[in-house]
Design a protein around this motif. Structure first.
Motif, PDB file in Angstrom:
ATOM      1  N   GLY A 436      14.474 -31.913  72.848  1.00 41.60           N
ATOM      2  CA  GLY A 436      13.216 -32.526  73.265  1.00 41.60           C
ATOM      3  C   GLY A 436      13.256 -34.044  73.272  1.00 41.60           C
ATOM      4  N   ASN A 437      14.365 -34.639  72.814  1.00 39.82           N
ATOM      5  CA  ASN A 437      14.500 -36.096  72.783  1.00 39.82           C
ATOM      6  C   ASN A 437      15.980 -36.447  72.959  1.00 39.82           C
ATOM      7  N   GLN A 438      16.401 -36.534  74.219  1.00 38.71           N
ATOM      8  CA  GLN A 438      17.811 -36.735  74.526  1.00 38.71           C
ATOM      9  C   GLN A 438      18.331 -38.097  74.073  1.00 38.71           C
ATOM     10  N   ASP A 439      17.408 -39.028  73.835  1.00 37.64           N
ATOM     11  CA  ASP A 439      17.827 -40.381  73.452  1.00 37.64           C
ATOM     12  C   ASP A 439      17.875 -40.574  71.939  1.00 37.64           C
ATOM     13  N   ALA A 440      17.700 -39.495  71.190  1.00 38.02           N
ATOM     14  CA  ALA A 440      17.679 -39.611  69.722  1.00 38.02           C
ATOM     15  C   ALA A 440      19.042 -40.060  69.196  1.00 38.02           C
ATOM     16  N   THR A 441      19.017 -40.885  68.168  1.00 40.71           N
ATOM     17  CA  THR A 441      20.257 -41.357  67.550  1.00 40.71           C
ATOM     18  C   THR A 441      20.791 -40.303  66.582  1.00 40.71           C
ATOM     19  N   ASP A 442      22.038 -40.450  66.203  1.00 40.02           N
ATOM     20  CA  ASP A 442      22.640 -39.521  65.245  1.00 40.02           C
ATOM     21  C   ASP A 442      21.887 -39.543  63.917  1.00 40.02           C
ATOM     22  N   GLU A 443      21.429 -40.710  63.536  1.00 35.31           N
ATOM     23  CA  GLU A 443      20.697 -40.834  62.278  1.00 35.31           C
ATOM     24  C   GLU A 443      19.372 -40.085  62.339  1.00 35.31           C
ATOM     25  N   GLU A 444      18.670 -40.194  63.476  1.00 37.77           N
ATOM     26  CA  GLU A 444      17.398 -39.486  63.649  1.00 37.77           C
ATOM     27  C   GLU A 444      17.598 -37.971  63.655  1.00 37.77           C
ATOM     28  N   ILE A 445      18.664 -37.535  64.287  1.00 38.05           N
ATOM     29  CA  ILE A 445      18.970 -36.103  64.323  1.00 38.05           C
ATOM     30  C   ILE A 445      19.293 -35.594  62.918  1.00 38.05           C
ATOM     31  N   LYS A 446      20.075 -36.361  62.195  1.00 36.09           N
ATOM     32  CA  LYS A 446      20.431 -35.972  60.830  1.00 36.09           C
ATOM     33  C   LYS A 446      19.187 -35.927  59.932  1.00 36.09           C
ATOM     34  N   LYS A 447      18.294 -36.900  60.102  1.00 35.55           N
ATOM     35  CA  LYS A 447      17.068 -36.941  59.310  1.00 35.55           C
ATOM     36  C   LYS A 447      16.191 -35.718  59.599  1.00 35.55           C
ATOM     37  N   ALA A 448      16.097 -35.330  60.864  1.00 36.13           N
ATOM     38  CA  ALA A 448      15.307 -34.146  61.226  1.00 36.13           C
ATOM     39  C   ALA A 448      15.925 -32.894  60.633  1.00 36.13           C
ATOM     40  N   ALA A 449      17.262 -32.812  60.641  1.00 36.02           N
ATOM     41  CA  ALA A 449      17.941 -31.646  60.077  1.00 36.02           C
ATOM     42  C   ALA A 449      17.733 -31.572  58.561  1.00 36.02           C
ATOM     43  N   ILE A 450      17.752 -32.720  57.900  1.00 35.33           N
ATOM     44  CA  ILE A 450      17.503 -32.746  56.452  1.00 35.33           C
ATOM     45  C   ILE A 450      16.081 -32.274  56.155  1.00 35.33           C
ATOM     46  N   THR A 485      15.729 -24.720  65.230  1.00 37.31           N
ATOM     47  CA  THR A 485      14.538 -24.878  66.080  1.00 37.31           C
ATOM     48  C   THR A 485      13.461 -25.684  65.358  1.00 37.31           C
ATOM     49  N   ILE A 486      13.404 -25.542  64.040  1.00 32.17           N
ATOM     50  CA  ILE A 486      12.450 -26.344  63.267  1.00 32.17           C
ATOM     51  C   ILE A 486      12.876 -27.814  63.285  1.00 32.17           C
ATOM     52  N   ALA A 487      14.166 -28.056  63.144  1.00 27.13           N
ATOM     53  CA  ALA A 487      14.670 -29.433  63.197  1.00 27.13           C
ATOM     54  C   ALA A 487      14.399 -30.048  64.566  1.00 27.13           C
ATOM     55  N   ARG A 488      14.475 -29.254  65.603  1.00 26.67           N
ATOM     56  CA  ARG A 488      14.207 -29.733  66.966  1.00 26.67           C
ATOM     57  C   ARG A 488      12.799 -30.296  67.076  1.00 26.67           C
ATOM     58  N   VAL A 489      11.820 -29.603  66.491  1.00 25.42           N
ATOM     59  CA  VAL A 489      10.433 -30.075  66.539  1.00 25.42           C
ATOM     60  C   VAL A 489      10.243 -31.271  65.616  1.00 25.42           C
ATOM     61  N   MET A 490      10.884 -31.254  64.452  1.00 28.07           N
ATOM     62  CA  MET A 490      10.743 -32.358  63.512  1.00 28.07           C
ATOM     63  C   MET A 490      11.300 -33.664  64.081  1.00 28.07           C
ATOM     64  N   LEU A 491      12.232 -33.562  65.003  1.00 29.91           N
ATOM     65  CA  LEU A 491      12.769 -34.760  65.646  1.00 29.91           C
ATOM     66  C   LEU A 491      11.740 -35.383  66.582  1.00 29.91           C
ATOM     67  N   VAL A 492      10.945 -34.560  67.238  1.00 29.54           N
ATOM     68  CA  VAL A 492       9.975 -35.051  68.221  1.00 29.54           C
ATOM     69  C   VAL A 492       8.686 -35.515  67.551  1.00 29.54           C
ATOM     70  N   ILE A 493       8.198 -34.747  66.565  1.00 31.38           N
ATOM     71  CA  ILE A 493       6.947 -35.002  65.855  1.00 31.38           C
ATOM     72  C   ILE A 493       5.811 -35.370  66.820  1.00 31.38           C
ATOM     73  N   PRO A 494       5.291 -34.400  67.557  1.00 30.18           N
ATOM     74  CA  PRO A 494       4.198 -34.658  68.497  1.00 30.18           C
ATOM     75  C   PRO A 494       2.859 -34.755  67.770  1.00 30.18           C
ATOM     76  N   PRO A 495       1.776 -35.117  68.498  1.00 29.44           N
ATOM     77  CA  PRO A 495       0.463 -35.279  67.845  1.00 29.44           C
ATOM     78  C   PRO A 495      -0.096 -33.993  67.246  1.00 29.44           C
ATOM     79  N   MET A 496       0.247 -32.828  67.847  1.00 27.27           N
ATOM     80  CA  MET A 496      -0.272 -31.552  67.354  1.00 27.27           C
ATOM     81  C   MET A 496       0.874 -30.567  67.198  1.00 27.27           C
TER      82      MET A 496
END
Length: 582
Positions: A436-450, A485-496
């Motif tokens: 959902g965010n192709q421009d995410a950095t490796d650090e952001e992806i790792k943070k979402a996975a954590i 799949t949960i990490a995928r959403v946590m990377l985007v963090i939408p309003p709802m």
């Protein structure tokens, strides 16, 4: 329907006019040279038998001219084959692209009622049939027209009266071909339909082999497969039988015509009206005249199959697409998260009403839990909120904006969804998380996975975040796929947020960690949580208790327990079940 499919396919062919024009030119040049050959050969034959001696000088000229004519004709014929193959491939490429794009815009209702294997069959098998049909039709059609017209002209020049025999017999050939083709086309259409059914069944069974084996369903699966396969064989056999009658029947008529031409030509020669050389030319032209008809009838199978496939492909394109928002759609630049349902009614089928006159007012930042027995309408509310389906009656508002007026892209980007059913594609773990965010950095992806408690198992994999996943992520456990799949959403963090049984496939310890992450992620965001395990939604601001499409109770966990109503019965039934398990 058939003529409509042919007309629409013709429009796709015309999108490649340069290649179509090239095919016409090469077909014309190749066959004009071919048709000129017998006339010159006739001159050579007369040079041998027309006088008391053989005129070798004329024969040499004839041989040289014929060699050059046929060599150039062969080059043009090869060019025709090449350019027609390009025309066919480019047409199918454009058609496949349009069909795929149309499918991407189709509503979920379309996928609910169509076997996935059948849809795939239309994009693969049917497209291949169409490509083969275009190739055969163009190479035989254009070349055939030139050959027929050229042969007819030269025969008239040689002897118009004998030519009348060919003209009289030709309609007989077309009548026979038309009679048989009408019957075979029905069988080819049925063959394409059953082939799609078989592909759908195979896709379903192969994708669920664990369930098939777990319930010892192999024998019944085999019986079902054999039943569909037998029907495919039966309609395929009859389709081939009918189409195979065309070529022998037309050849029989053409052979009779050939005999009549030989007899009348011989009589004309005895009367001194036609030379021996021109008799040979005339017979050759009769072959050139009938050959295109035979060629077309010989590829009737491919053409009929292509038309049947085109009907199936265009049937998909005729399916309605998702209705876009009025006034080009409002874009939600900033979403607060106020959601309101006003007198909403919806049913998947008119004879089975589900949600009736539903009203709900959700304030910004509230956590709404939706509980109830299976089939009560919990997931349906989410489908309506995301506009996967449109309401039959009533309206839904986000920040006082009717969602029917909001562009669907903007609406869906305002939500993050974690569903019970996981979906991962072939690619690396990093690519799947960043879906959902192709421009995410490796650090952001790792943070979402954590945050999703997925980092610990990812780093144990041989290549970590660069580990390649197989189709559907089948080389991971169900719980691991859910964490991604949960990490995928946590990377985007939408309003709802929408969480539909988001932790159903993870163990209790992991679930508790994810719940903590969810609570942090839901802070200040409007959230809709669908859960069967009532212990997971105690922190919700409002719990909606649904039954038969209606909200029968709502309130906090403590308030609902005090009411002694439907919610308490659900809660106690789960609690008692848990104690019995212990």
């Amino acid at each position: 329907m058939k003529s409509d499919a042919v007309r629409r396919l013709g429009r796709y062919i015309l999108t490649n006019k340069p290649y179509l024009l090239g095919a016409v030119i090469f077909a014309a040049l190749s066959n004009i040279l071919m048709v000129a050959g017998p006339f010159i050969i006739g001159k050579g034959v007369d040079a041998i038998v027309g006088k008391g001696h053989v005129d070798f000088k004329i024969i040499l000229y004839v041989v040289i001219i014929i060699f050059i004519l046929y060599l150039i004709s062969a080059i043009f014929q090869w060019s025709l084959q090449v350019i027609t193959a390009i025309l066919s491939n480019r047409t199918v490429e454009k058609l496949r692209k349009d069909v795929f794009n149309h499918i991407m815009e189709a509503p979920l209702r379309f996928f609910d009622h169509k076997p996935h294997g059948d849809i795939m069959s239309r994009l693969t098998n049917d497209m291949e049939n169409i490509g083969e049909g275009i190739y055969q039709s163009v190479t035989q059609f254009f070349a055939g027209i030139i050959s027929i017209l050229g042969s007819l002209i030269f025969m008239f020049v040689l002897n118009p009266w004998i030519t009348l025999i060919v003209i009289v017999m030709t309609p007989v050939t077309f009548l026979i071909a038309s009679f048989i083709t009408k019957r075979s086309s029905k069988m080819f259409k049925e063959q394409s339909r059953v082939n799609g059914e078989l592909n759908g069944y195979i896709e379903e069974i192969i994708g669920n082999q664990k369930v098939v084996k777990a319930f010892n369903y192999e024998e019944k699966t085999q019986q079902k497969f054999e039943e569909i396969n037998r029907r495919l064989y039966k309609c395929g056999r009859w389709a081939q039988f009918y189409s195979s009658l065309v070529n022998p029947s037309t050849r029989l008529v053409n052979n009779i015509t050939y005999v009549l031409l030989g007899m009348t030509g011989g009589i004309a020669s005895l009367a001194g009206r036609l030379s021996i050389g021109y008799i040979s030319s005339f017979l050759t032209y009769s072959t050139y005249f009938s050959q295109p008809i035979n060629n077309v009838t010989s590829v009737t199978t491919q053409i009929q199959s292509a038309i049947a496939s085109a009907e199936r492909v265009f049937a998909v394109m005729d399916e309605e697409v998702e209705k876009q928002s009025d006034n080009d759609g409002i874009t939600l630049s900033k979403t607060n998260g106020n959601v309101r349902f006003e007198d909403v009614s919806f049913s998947y089928s008119p004879e089975k009403p589900l949600i009736q006159n539903f009203n709900l007012n959700v304030k910004e930042g509230q956590r709404i839990a939706i509980v109830g027995p299976t089939g009560s309408g919990k997931t349906t509310l989410v489908n309506l909120l995301m506009r996967f389906y449109d309401t039959d009656k009533g309206y839904i508002f986000i920040d006082d904006k009717n969602i029917n007026k909001i562009s669907k892209d903007s609406l869906r980007q305002s939500f993050g969804m974690v569903l019970q059913d996981t979906w991962l594609f072939s690619g690396t773990i990093r690519e799947n998380i960043a879906y959902g965010n192709q421009d995410a950095t490796d650090e952001e992806i790792k943070k979402a996975a954590i945050s999703a408690n997925a980092h610990s198992f990812i780093k144990r994999l041989p290549k970590g975040y660069e580990t390649e996943l197989t189709e559907g992520g089948s080389n991971l456990s169900q719980g691991q796929r859910q964490l991604l799949t949960i990490a995928r959403v946590m990377l985007v963090i939408p309003p709802m947020l929408i969480l539909d049984e988001a932790t159903s496939s993870v163990d209790t310890r992991t679930e508790l960690n994810i719940q903590k992450a969810f609570l942090k992620m839901m802070e200040g965001r409007t959230s809709f949580v669908i859960a069967h395990r009532l212990s997971t939604i105690r922190e919700a601001d409002v719990i909606l208790v649904m039954n038969n499409g209606t909200v029968v109770e709502q309130g906090s966990h403590e308030d609902l327990l005090k009411k002694n109503g439907f919610y308490k019965k659900l809660y106690l039934s789960q609690y008692e079940s848990f104690e019995q398990d212990l």
